[in-house]
Design a protein around this motif. Structure first.
Motif, PDB file in Angstrom:
ATOM      1  N   GLU A   1       0.887  -1.166   0.000  1.00 54.75           N
ATOM      2  CA  GLU A   1       0.000   0.000   0.000  1.00 54.75           C
ATOM      3  C   GLU A   1       0.918   1.206   0.000  1.00 54.75           C
ATOM      4  O   GLU A   1       1.653   1.431   0.962  1.00 54.75           O
ATOM      5  CB  GLU A   1      -0.910   0.000   1.221  1.00 54.75           C
ATOM      6  CG  GLU A   1      -1.909  -1.147   1.225  1.00 54.75           C
ATOM      7  CD  GLU A   1      -2.807  -1.146   2.458  1.00 54.75           C
ATOM      8  OE1 GLU A   1      -2.980  -0.058   3.070  1.00 54.75           O
ATOM      9  OE2 GLU A   1      -3.302  -2.211   2.800  1.00 54.75           O
ATOM     10  N   ILE A   2       0.902   1.939  -1.110  1.00 51.72           N
ATOM     11  CA  ILE A   2       1.821   3.063  -1.276  1.00 51.72           C
ATOM     12  C   ILE A   2       1.029   4.316  -1.602  1.00 51.72           C
ATOM     13  O   ILE A   2       0.206   4.324  -2.520  1.00 51.72           O
ATOM     14  CB  ILE A   2       2.837   2.776  -2.403  1.00 51.72           C
ATOM     15  CG1 ILE A   2       3.676   1.534  -2.049  1.00 51.72           C
ATOM     16  CG2 ILE A   2       3.729   3.995  -2.664  1.00 51.72           C
ATOM     17  CD1 ILE A   2       4.605   1.073  -3.140  1.00 51.72           C
ATOM     18  N   VAL A   3       1.304   5.365  -0.838  1.00 53.06           N
ATOM     19  CA  VAL A   3       0.740   6.677  -1.124  1.00 53.06           C
ATOM     20  C   VAL A   3       1.909   7.548  -1.588  1.00 53.06           C
ATOM     21  O   VAL A   3       2.887   7.726  -0.861  1.00 53.06           O
ATOM     22  CB  VAL A   3       0.059   7.292   0.116  1.00 53.06           C
ATOM     23  CG1 VAL A   3      -0.481   8.687  -0.198  1.00 53.06           C
ATOM     24  CG2 VAL A   3      -1.052   6.378   0.631  1.00 53.06           C
ATOM     25  N   ALA A   4       1.813   8.043  -2.806  1.00 53.10           N
ATOM     26  CA  ALA A   4       2.901   8.807  -3.401  1.00 53.10           C
ATOM     27  C   ALA A   4       2.346   9.772  -4.439  1.00 53.10           C
ATOM     28  O   ALA A   4       1.212   9.619  -4.892  1.00 53.10           O
ATOM     29  CB  ALA A   4       3.905   7.856  -4.059  1.00 53.10           C
ATOM     30  N   ASP A   5       3.178  10.721  -4.822  1.00 53.45           N
ATOM     31  CA  ASP A   5       2.787  11.664  -5.881  1.00 53.45           C
ATOM     32  C   ASP A   5       3.083  11.032  -7.237  1.00 53.45           C
ATOM     33  O   ASP A   5       3.897  11.524  -8.005  1.00 53.45           O
ATOM     34  CB  ASP A   5       3.495  13.009  -5.709  1.00 53.45           C
ATOM     35  CG  ASP A   5       5.004  12.932  -5.903  1.00 53.45           C
ATOM     36  OD1 ASP A   5       5.548  11.797  -5.932  1.00 53.45           O
ATOM     37  OD2 ASP A   5       5.637  13.986  -6.038  1.00 53.45           O
TER      38      ASP A   5
END
Length: 188
Positions: A150-154
């Motif tokens: 689970e990755i939150v990135a721009d």
């Protein structure tokens, strides 16, 4: 050969120093030959501790400035053990997730992707009939390992998929787990 400090960081990765190290190893391939080591000492029952500090790399012996690290391994109470540390197979899973996650941060930094959070859930399936001597036809190791990120990135979903794929491709532990490695055991 020394790796120099640099203030250029992204995601906590000093990408300028890392790329400099890559170039230095490209220019001097023998310096890329590393030997990692640890000393494992039995404590009691199934509990043991491994000390890691020195290693060979960059053409000479190296010692960590931190003084090294101690890793405890044991088995849970369910196996009449003291649960003084993670099981060795849990450490393998931790090493695999840690290695690929380090790659995620590094590849993202190199690609200019800012990470807000990265969580990897890792699971390994194992039938204990093999290691317990119940059925010699059952493999002792994992039958299947799953990592879910689970990755939150721009970044777009495709860019995130690509950085995880590149991290997996370059992971030393992924390679160790998925490819045969010669292991020699001796008694002194």
């Amino acid at each position: 050969m020394a790796i120099t400090e640099s203030p250029t960081t992204n995601n906590g990765v000093n990408i300028e120093a890392l790329l400099g190290a890559r170039q230095a190893l490209t220019d001097a391939p023998p310096a890329a030959a590393f030997t990692w080591r640890g000393t494992n000492t039995w404590v009691s029952g199934t509990h043991s501790q491994t000390e890691v500090n020195g290693f060979f790399g960059l053409g000479e012996e190296q010692v960590r400035q931190s003084g090294g690290h101690t890793v405890s391994t044991d088995h849970p109470e369910h196996f009449a053990a003291g649960d003084e540390g993670s099981t060795p197979v849990e450490l393998v899973l931790s090493a695999l997730a840690g290695c690929v996650t380090a790659g995620v941060a590094t590849v993202a930094a190199n690609r200019g992707i800012a990470l807000q959070s990265v969580t990897a859930t890792i699971e390994g399936d194992m039938d204990l009939q093999g290691i317990m001597g119940i059925d010699s036809d059952v493999r002792n190791g994992f039958n299947n390992v799953r990592i879910n990120y689970e990755i939150v990135a721009d970044a777009t979903a495709e860019e995130i998929q690509a950085l995880v794929a590149q991290s997996q491709k370059r992971s030393a532990v992924f390679d160790i787990v998925t490819n045969p490695t010669t292991v020699n055991v001796t008694v002194s």
